[in-house]
Structure formats: structure tokens, C-alpha cells
Design an enzyme around this catalytic site. Structure first.
Site, PDB file in Angstrom:
ATOM      1  N   VAL A  12      15.016   2.556   2.162  1.00 59.61           N
ATOM      2  CA  VAL A  12      16.242   2.132   2.845  1.00 59.61           C
ATOM      3  C   VAL A  12      16.204   0.644   3.160  1.00 59.61           C
ATOM      4  CG1 VAL A  12      17.652   2.405   4.921  1.00 59.61           C
ATOM      5  CG2 VAL A  12      16.661   4.416   3.817  1.00 59.61           C
ATOM      6  N   ARG A  38       2.431  -2.913  -0.093  1.00 56.46           N
ATOM      7  CA  ARG A  38       3.875  -2.735  -0.266  1.00 56.46           C
ATOM      8  C   ARG A  38       4.594  -4.083  -0.278  1.00 56.46           C
ATOM      9  NH1 ARG A  38       8.032   1.136   0.093  1.00 56.46           N
ATOM     10  NH2 ARG A  38       6.448   2.735  -0.030  1.00 56.46           N
ATOM     11  N   VAL A  86      11.838   2.545  10.038  1.00 52.74           N
ATOM     12  CA  VAL A  86      10.495   3.124   9.930  1.00 52.74           C
ATOM     13  C   VAL A  86      10.604   4.629   9.724  1.00 52.74           C
ATOM     14  CG1 VAL A  86       9.441   1.327  11.350  1.00 52.74           C
ATOM     15  CG2 VAL A  86      10.310   3.397  12.448  1.00 52.74           C
ATOM     16  N   ALA A 160      22.594   7.236  -1.651  1.00 52.19           N
ATOM     17  CA  ALA A 160      22.052   8.262  -2.542  1.00 52.19           C
ATOM     18  C   ALA A 160      21.094   7.569  -3.493  1.00 52.19           C
ATOM     19  CB  ALA A 160      23.171   8.946  -3.317  1.00 52.19           C
ATOM     20  N   LEU A 217      23.101  13.118  10.711  1.00 51.76           N
ATOM     21  CA  LEU A 217      22.504  14.449  10.559  1.00 51.76           C
ATOM     22  C   LEU A 217      23.538  15.432  10.016  1.00 51.76           C
ATOM     23  CD1 LEU A 217      20.419  14.797  13.868  1.00 51.76           C
ATOM     24  CD2 LEU A 217      19.581  14.196  11.597  1.00 51.76           C
ATOM     25  N   CYS A 272      15.567  13.464   2.951  1.00 50.56           N
ATOM     26  CA  CYS A 272      16.482  13.619   4.086  1.00 50.56           C
ATOM     27  C   CYS A 272      16.952  15.041   4.366  1.00 50.56           C
ATOM     28  CB  CYS A 272      17.712  12.735   3.878  1.00 50.56           C
ATOM     29  SG  CYS A 272      17.358  10.974   3.891  1.00 50.56           S
ATOM     30  N   LYS A 275      14.537  17.655   6.119  1.00 51.26           N
ATOM     31  CA  LYS A 275      14.064  17.063   7.375  1.00 51.26           C
ATOM     32  C   LYS A 275      15.192  16.974   8.399  1.00 51.26           C
ATOM     33  CE  LYS A 275      13.185  12.586   7.723  1.00 51.26           C
ATOM     34  NZ  LYS A 275      12.506  11.285   7.601  1.00 51.26           N
ATOM     35  N   ARG A 447      18.170  22.721 -14.160  1.00 46.25           N
ATOM     36  CA  ARG A 447      19.205  21.721 -13.842  1.00 46.25           C
ATOM     37  C   ARG A 447      20.448  21.854 -14.728  1.00 46.25           C
ATOM     38  NH1 ARG A 447      18.267  19.111  -8.944  1.00 46.25           N
ATOM     39  NH2 ARG A 447      16.019  18.891  -8.684  1.00 46.25           N
TER      40      ARG A 447
END
Length: 480
Positions: A12, A38, A86, A160, A217, A272, A275, A447
């Protein structure tokens, strides 16, 4: 010159800041992270994440008004606006384990901001967080403020993977939540003015803090719900002879429903959906809403059912055993056009096949062997913790090989599982693949990438999610 600092150089933070730097050349943008490897990767020719279009954006801005650094405290102290991006992993122990978000890294970031700040700051939640997180962060900053004024904003991302750069260039909406005070509105306006460099004003939505936090959410829960809904229908299609592609097309033509996220598959993945739903479930339970919590739990239950149903179909079709048989797995990322493997259905499918002692040969155009072995060795939520807290040398599975192309993966295989919808899998030479496989040769398309009739003409026995069953499969034992 306005200075923006983003804490966290992941999927992100990196792309979002790169696009802000591109669109706002008068703003200095610095992405900071404690991980030197990183940051080194962001400063190299080989970026740490794969995202179409990202390389070009970074190369145009890097060194001009876009910088990547491990000097976290220096750049946080100098910034006017601080984005916090984070990890907010699912807790693995203690209160709320397996559902609640672990805000350890967020709290550490907030305390560090309070320690080093010497001027007023706007602190922006970019990570997906539980409702009321802003209130907790506000308390930490205020109690350690030393007279400095902090304004907390919620600015959730709606990207996305695979289309993140396009999503940033042309977002459906930008959501900014803030306090409904004079200072809060001023902070909202400051962030709004950044996005206004390229986002039309009617696409910038402002709300209170709690609405912005919950909207993220809820959006992910709704998207996952659509996938589980069509996957539930796919099981019914197989049982009745209906075709899920035709059903989804007919349903999607209803303007109230629309066609997006109605592709049946082996299941959803990514960092996402699961979670955030677990987080939503926990928030509902904490607020005395068990019926609402149970409703959202079903979305995850259907997703787990779809993956286990796929594994059962593979095993039952191949004479009820895959022990010692080579199974080719095409695709390991959770979807095409990304190298991201977080919560990918391929992990659970591979574990299911390995549990039946299969020999697995994996090919994915963007996922490394090290990443695949790491994913297969890790615990349920380990992936969502920083790299230095993950297993450094995961035990390699002897039954798993990772190869360089689809033809090598399928050579001498008894069965072929398509688990990611990479475009290249649509145009493979399936006659060549068939000729080099053991017979009978099976294709299990998780798929709906291939044309089952064309493959049957070649000689394959084909299973496609939610499609009428191959005559061979109808005669095999029912799948639980």
C-alpha cells in the site's frame, strides 16, 4: 514545501506514495521502513513488489521528489503529513486470538511519532484498522504531545492488486474521515488538497472518523460476500447440471446486482478479505451482536468449504488417491498480475494434496521458489508479520518442486490444477501438455480459465468449478 512521510514500504505505502509524488511534484514524499533490504529494493532496479505500471512511476519520481529511507525518525520529525501503513495482523494469541487485529505495530509507530515530533502533525491511518483505532492513537499522541497538536485522519485504501496503479490514477472514490471540529476539518481539507491535484472533487468523500474506518471493513466484507455467494451457487450448479458462468451472467445483468466479483473460483485470497472479515466478526462480538458476527463468519466458512471441496474433487477423481502421483500446480499467487501470495487458496490446496502424499510441481510466473516454500511452511497468520519475525529458513517440502515453466511442471504429471488465472494459461499448447502427461490426464480448473470442451476433445478429463461434470466424474464417488 509540504513534506509527506509514509511509515511502511509495503503493497500500500509504496505505490500510493509513488503516485502522490508523480501527481504532486511540489510535494516531497519519503517512504520509510525499518527493513533495510526492503528499502534497498525500492532504491534498486528490482522493486520489492510486482505491480503493472509501478516501475515507470517510481523511476520517473525517485530522486526528484520521491525518496525511500531507513532513517525513520528524521523524516517523521520533518513531515507535515504522516501516513501510517504498517501491518495490522490478526492476533495469534491472547484476547481475540484468531480474529482481532494486532495493533502492536500501529501503537509503536504512534509512540515513535510522539517521541520525535517537534511541530504539529496530521497523522493519517492508511492501514486497515478496527473502528475506534483513531481514538486510541489520538490518546497515545495526546498524552505524549509535549504541546504539539495532532490531528488524526482515516484515509483507507481501496486498491486491487494487479490494478493498483490504475486504481490510484482513477479511483472510484477517495475517503477521508476526520474529527468534526474546526481543526479536524482543516486537517481533512489539507489532505483533500493533496488528492485534488488529480482526483475530481466529487470523488473525494469526507466523513467522520468512525464511518471511514468501518467503510473499509464493510467494503471488503461485501466483496468477499459476493465471491462466497457465487461459489456457493457453483456447488449447486455441479450437483444439478447448471453452468455457473451462465447463471452468474444472467444474475449480473440485473442492474441492481451488476457483473463484478461474480466469477466462481477455488476461493478468495489476498491480505485483506479474510483478515478484515475476522476483524469485523470480533468487533460485532465485542459490541454484543452475535447474530451479525455469525452472518459474516459464513462468508469465510464457504471460502474454506470451496477450497476443501476442490481438493476432495481432485483426490476422488483420481481413483481416491494421489499418493505418489505428480500433480502440476499452475499459479500460486492469489490472483493474476501480482506476485502476492498472502492467503492464496493455493496454500490450502497444496496442503490438502500433500496430506494425501502427492508430489507437487508448481509454476507461477511471478512467485519465487523461496516464497512458495516459505508459504507452505508457515503457520496460519505468520505471513502478516514483518519479515524478520517470519521463519528465516523454512523447511522445504521434499514433495514440492518449483519449476520455470508450465510445460516442465506438467511433464509426466497425472493431474493439472489451475489455481491462478494468469493470461498465459489460456494460450498454452494443451496438446503438447497432454502428450507429456500420464494417462488418464486430468485438468482441474479452479479459475475457469480453459475451455473444457476443447480440452476434452484432446483427451483430458476436465473439472471446471461450477460447470456440468465430465461423464467420468459423474461416475466417481460423491464429493463431501
Amino acid at each position: 514545501m509540504v513534506k509527506i512521510c509514509c511509515i511502511g514500504a509495503g503493497y500500500v505505502g509504496g505505490p500510493t506514495m509513488a503516485v502522490i509524488a508523480l501527481k504532486c511534484p511540489a510535494i516531497e514524499v519519503v517512504v520509510v521502513d525499518i527493513s533495510k533490504p526492503r528499502i534497498d529494493a525500492w532504491n534498486s532496479e528490482q522493486l520489492p513488489i510486482y505491480e503493472p505500471g509501478l516501475d515507470e512511476v517510481v523511476k520517473e519520481c525517485r530522486g526528484r521528489n520521491l525518496f525511500f529511507s531507513t532513517d525513520v525518525e528524521k523524516h517523521v520529525a520533518e513531515a507535515d503529513i504522516i501516513f501510517v501503513s504498517v501491518n495490522t495482523p490478526t492476533k495469534t494469541r491472547g484476547l481475540g486470538a484468531g480474529k482481532a487485529a494486532d495493533l502492536t505495530y500501529w501503537e509503536s509507530a504512534a509512540r515513535m511519532i510522539a517521541d520525535v515530533s517537534k511541530s504539529d502533525k496530521i497523522v493519517v491511518e492508511k492501514s486497515t484498522v478496527p473502528v475506534k483505532t483513531a481514538e486510541a492513537i489520538e490518546k497515545i499522541l495526546t498524552h505524549n504531545s509535549k504541546g504539539i497538536n495532532y490531528q488524526i485522519l482515516s484515509n483507507p485504501e481501496f486498491l486491487a492488486e494487479g490494478t493498483a496503479i490504475d486504481d490510484l490514477f482513477k479511483p472510484d472514490r477517495v475517503l477521508i474521515g476526520g474529527r468534526e471540529t474546526a481543526e479536524g476539518r482543516k486537517a481533512v481539507q489539507a489532505l483533500k488538497s493533496v488528492y485534488a491535484h488529480w482526483v475530481p472533487e466529487d470523488r473525494i468523500i469526507t466523513t467522520n472518523l468512525w464511518s471511514a474506518e468501518l467503510s473499509k471493513l464493510a467494503a471488503n466484507a461485501f466483496l468477499a460476500q459476493r465471491i462466497s455467494s457465487v461459489n456457493a451457487i457453483s456447488a449447486l450448479c455441479e450437483a444439478t447440471g447448471a453452468n455457473v458462468t451462465e447463471v452468474a451472467y444472467a444474475v449480473g445483468k440485473d442492474s441492481r446486482i451488476g457483473p463484478k466479483f461474480l466469477n466462481a473460483s477455488v476461493g478468495f485470497g489476498g491480505s485483506c478479505f479474510q483478515k478484515d472479515i475476522l476483524n469485523l466478526v470480533y468487533i460485532c462480538e465485542c459490541n454484543g451482536l452475535p447474530e451479525v458476527a455469525n452472518y459474516w463468519k459464513q462468508v469465510i466458512k464457504i471460502n474454506d468449504y470451496q477450497k476443501s471441496r476442490f481438493v476432495n474433487r481432485v483426490v476422488s477423481s483420481m481413483f481416491n488417491t494421489v499418493s505418489g502421483k505428480k500433480i502440476a500446480v499452475l499459479g500460486f499467487a492469489f490472483k493474476k498480475d501480482t506476485g502476492d501470495t498472502r492467503e492464496t487458496p493455493a496454500i490450502d490446496v497444496c496442503h490438502g494434496l500433500l496430506g494425501d502424499k502427492a508430489q507437487i510441481s508448481i509454476y507461477d510466473p511471478q512467485v519465487t521458489e523461496d516464497q512458495i516454500q516459505r508459504d507452505l511452511a508457515m503457520g496460519k497468520f505468520d505471513w502478516d508479520h514483518p519479515m524478520h519475525l517470519q521463519p528465516t529458513s523454512p523447511t522445504a517440502f521434499k514433495q514440492v518442486s518449483v519449476v520455470w515453466d508450465a510445460y516442465e511442471a506438467t511433464k509426466n504429471a497425472h493431474g493439472l490444477c489451475i489455481l491462478t488465472e494468469w493470461d498465459e494459461f489460456k494460450t498454452l499448447d494443451y496438446q503438447k501438455i497432454y502428450d507429456n502427461m500420464q494417462k488418464p490426464a486430468f485438468v482441474f480448473d479452479g479459475r475457469n480459465v480453459v475451455d473444457p470442451e476443447k480440452l476434452r476433445e484432446i483427451g483430458f478429463i476436465v473439472y471446471s468449478i461450477g460447470k456440468p461434470l465430465d461423464a467420468w466424474l459423474k461416475d466417481m464417488p460423491a464429493v463431501a
